[in-house]
Design a protein around this motif. Structure first.
Motif, PDB file in Angstrom:
ATOM      1  N   PRO A   1      -4.202   5.039   4.963  1.00  0.00           N
ATOM      2  CA  PRO A   1      -4.232   5.193   3.505  1.00  0.00           C
ATOM      3  C   PRO A   1      -2.837   4.973   2.911  1.00  0.00           C
ATOM      4  O   PRO A   1      -1.889   5.688   3.251  1.00  0.00           O
ATOM      5  N   VAL A   2      -2.715   3.991   2.035  1.00  0.00           N
ATOM      6  CA  VAL A   2      -1.416   3.644   1.452  1.00  0.00           C
ATOM      7  C   VAL A   2      -1.589   3.269  -0.013  1.00  0.00           C
ATOM      8  O   VAL A   2      -2.694   2.960  -0.471  1.00  0.00           O
ATOM      9  N   ILE A   3      -0.473   3.263  -0.731  1.00  0.00           N
ATOM     10  CA  ILE A   3      -0.399   2.616  -2.044  1.00  0.00           C
ATOM     11  C   ILE A   3       0.425   1.366  -1.852  1.00  0.00           C
ATOM     12  O   ILE A   3       1.587   1.415  -1.424  1.00  0.00           O
TER      13      ILE A   3
ATOM     14  N   SER B   1     -14.007  -0.443   3.456  1.00  0.00           N
ATOM     15  CA  SER B   1     -12.654  -0.556   2.946  1.00  0.00           C
ATOM     16  C   SER B   1     -12.632  -0.239   1.457  1.00  0.00           C
ATOM     17  O   SER B   1     -13.531  -0.639   0.705  1.00  0.00           O
ATOM     18  N   ALA B   2     -11.596   0.480   1.035  1.00  0.00           N
ATOM     19  CA  ALA B   2     -11.359   0.744  -0.378  1.00  0.00           C
ATOM     20  C   ALA B   2     -10.076   0.024  -0.784  1.00  0.00           C
ATOM     21  O   ALA B   2      -9.079   0.055  -0.048  1.00  0.00           O
ATOM     22  N   ASN B   3     -10.108  -0.627  -1.925  1.00  0.00           N
ATOM     23  CA  ASN B   3      -8.947  -1.338  -2.458  1.00  0.00           C
ATOM     24  C   ASN B   3      -8.954  -1.110  -3.969  1.00  0.00           C
ATOM     25  O   ASN B   3      -9.512  -1.900  -4.726  1.00  0.00           O
TER      26      ASN B   3
ATOM     27  N   ALA C   1       4.211   1.083  -0.924  1.00  0.00           N
ATOM     28  CA  ALA C   1       5.008   1.928  -1.814  1.00  0.00           C
ATOM     29  C   ALA C   1       4.899   3.395  -1.413  1.00  0.00           C
ATOM     30  O   ALA C   1       5.827   4.176  -1.640  1.00  0.00           O
ATOM     31  N   TYR C   2       3.746   3.768  -0.836  1.00  0.00           N
ATOM     32  CA  TYR C   2       3.569   5.153  -0.399  1.00  0.00           C
ATOM     33  C   TYR C   2       2.593   5.172   0.762  1.00  0.00           C
ATOM     34  O   TYR C   2       1.517   4.562   0.704  1.00  0.00           O
ATOM     35  N   ASP C   3       2.971   5.858   1.828  1.00  0.00           N
ATOM     36  CA  ASP C   3       2.170   5.949   3.044  1.00  0.00           C
ATOM     37  C   ASP C   3       1.694   7.392   3.200  1.00  0.00           C
ATOM     38  O   ASP C   3       2.478   8.291   3.515  1.00  0.00           O
ATOM     39  N   PHE C   4       0.402   7.616   2.971  1.00  0.00           N
ATOM     40  CA  PHE C   4      -0.129   8.979   2.999  1.00  0.00           C
ATOM     41  C   PHE C   4      -0.098   9.584   4.400  1.00  0.00           C
ATOM     42  O   PHE C   4       0.013  10.809   4.547  1.00  0.00           O
ATOM     43  N   THR C   5      -0.205   8.747   5.414  1.00  0.00           N
ATOM     44  CA  THR C   5      -0.138   9.264   6.787  1.00  0.00           C
ATOM     45  C   THR C   5       1.274   9.721   7.114  1.00  0.00           C
ATOM     46  O   THR C   5       1.486  10.831   7.632  1.00  0.00           O
ATOM     47  N   ALA C   6       2.251   8.864   6.810  1.00  0.00           N
ATOM     48  CA  ALA C   6       3.642   9.204   7.109  1.00  0.00           C
ATOM     49  C   ALA C   6       4.118  10.410   6.311  1.00  0.00           C
ATOM     50  O   ALA C   6       4.976  11.169   6.777  1.00  0.00           O
TER      51      ALA C   6
ATOM     52  N   ARG D   1      -2.041  -0.457  -5.825  1.00  0.00           N
ATOM     53  CA  ARG D   1      -3.414  -0.349  -5.319  1.00  0.00           C
ATOM     54  C   ARG D   1      -3.465   0.678  -4.194  1.00  0.00           C
ATOM     55  O   ARG D   1      -2.612   0.671  -3.295  1.00  0.00           O
ATOM     56  N   PHE D   2      -4.486   1.540  -4.243  1.00  0.00           N
ATOM     57  CA  PHE D   2      -4.752   2.460  -3.136  1.00  0.00           C
ATOM     58  C   PHE D   2      -5.660   1.745  -2.150  1.00  0.00           C
ATOM     59  O   PHE D   2      -6.742   1.265  -2.519  1.00  0.00           O
TER      60      PHE D   2
END
Length: 328
Positions: A316-318, A281-283, A160-165, A237-238
């Motif tokens: 890192p993504v949602i 890993s974080a989830n 849903a969201y890509d922090f890198t992009a 989820r992050f």
């Protein structure tokens, strides 16, 4: 003369007795030197128990725990290597970052990607010593350990969201003020860069892009990227993999996922990391923030001395189940 003959005879008799004893009965100074042996014992699946289900193309981090039950010290010249089966998009080998004496354990970690087709997959791994000889577990130290997963159906989880992009849309700053993205590697004010294939301290090179952070080069310096508002839905989820960059042996940092709603800034998650040869890993379930427009902040502090702090946010993504419209 008789006494001298008697002494010599006694010595000869003692020598004959010693020669008749088995080597194990002789003192260490007399017995021949023994060569050490390599042998491992499987202790536990730290992550990803056998049979874990994944969607096609899902990324995950596999960690095992193994014990040195041989007599050799496993040095940094040793490595864990892929042996057979399904490689699952991982690296072929992972070098040891510290020595593992007999009786101690190690938690080797590999970043993996589930195959694109549904099915049952197993990948087998062993250790390789400094001489290039493979060894493993079992009575003869020749058996592999494995990762076993099931890939089912079609992908149901999307980004849903890509922090890198979206890093170029974030507002970047440190204690020195505003920063640009991408920054300049080595900038004492702190910098953040995109890494297409970030290489973690474990030696694993991730397939997905990520962000390299270096806090401001002062004691307890920090760097942060504040992202545009995003509406969170229940079940979001992050997800990310964190760890120091390969070779950054002085790295010691604190990660934080902060969030801003209105004018209030709070911390959702924090994690302290140092260079030790492992990744994590974080989830995180973002459901407590569902229905709200949230500005997420990726934050990292030097946690003391800033010397050599280079740490990674891996992909890192949602993640969200179901269809996700592209970010605007």
């Amino acid at each position: 003369m008789k006494s001298r003959v008697k002494v010599v005879s006694t010595l000869l008799l003692f020598a004959l007795v010693l020669s008749a004893l088995p080597a194990a009965a002789l003192p260490a100074s007399v017995s021949a030197a023994q060569t050490c042996t390599d042998r491992a014992q499987f202790i536990a699946d730290v992550t990803v128990p056998d049979g874990t289900r994944y969607d096609p193309g899902a990324t995950f981090t596999k960690t095992w725990r193994l014990k040195n039950v041989g007599t050799c010290t496993w040095t940094t010249s040793y490595s864990m290597v892929f042996d057979s089966g399904e490689k699952m998009g991982s690296t072929a080998s992972v070098n040891f970052q510290t020595n593992v004496p007999p009786g101690q354990t190690i938690d080797p970690t590999v970043a993996m990607t589930a195959p694109s087709a549904a099915g049952h997959y197993i990948g087998y791994w062993k250790f390789k010593n400094a001489a290039g000889v493979l060894f493993g577990i079992g009575i003869n130290a020749n058996k592999s350990w494995w990762v076993e997963i099931n890939v089912t159906g079609t992908p149901t989880t999307n980004v849903a969201y890509d922090f890198t992009a979206q890093a170029g849309t974030a507002t970047w700053s440190s204690g020195a003020g505003g920063l640009s993205f991408p920054g300049t590697d080595g900038d004492a004010k702190g910098f953040a860069l995109k890494k297409d294939k970030p290489k973690f301290e474990s030696g694993v090179e991730a397939a997905q892009a990520g962000l390299l952070f270096a806090p401001q080069n002062i004691t307890n310096g920090f760097i942060q990227g504040s992202y545009p508002s995003f509406k969170v839905e229940s079940g979001d989820r992050f997800q990310t993999t964190v760890g120091c960059e390969f070779g950054a042996t002085s790295c010691y940092v604190a990660y934080r996922l902060d969030y801003k709603i209105g004018s209030a800034i709070r911390t959702f998650w924090t994690f302290r990391e140092r260079y030790e040869g492992w990744t994590y890993s974080a989830n995180l379930d973002l459901s407590p923030l569902a229905g709200q427009n949230v500005e997420f902040i990726l934050y990292m502090s030097a946690y003391g001395s800033p010397l050599g702090d280079r740490a990674l946010w891996g992909n890192p993504v949602i993640a969200r189940k179901g269809s996700v419209p592209p970010p605007t």
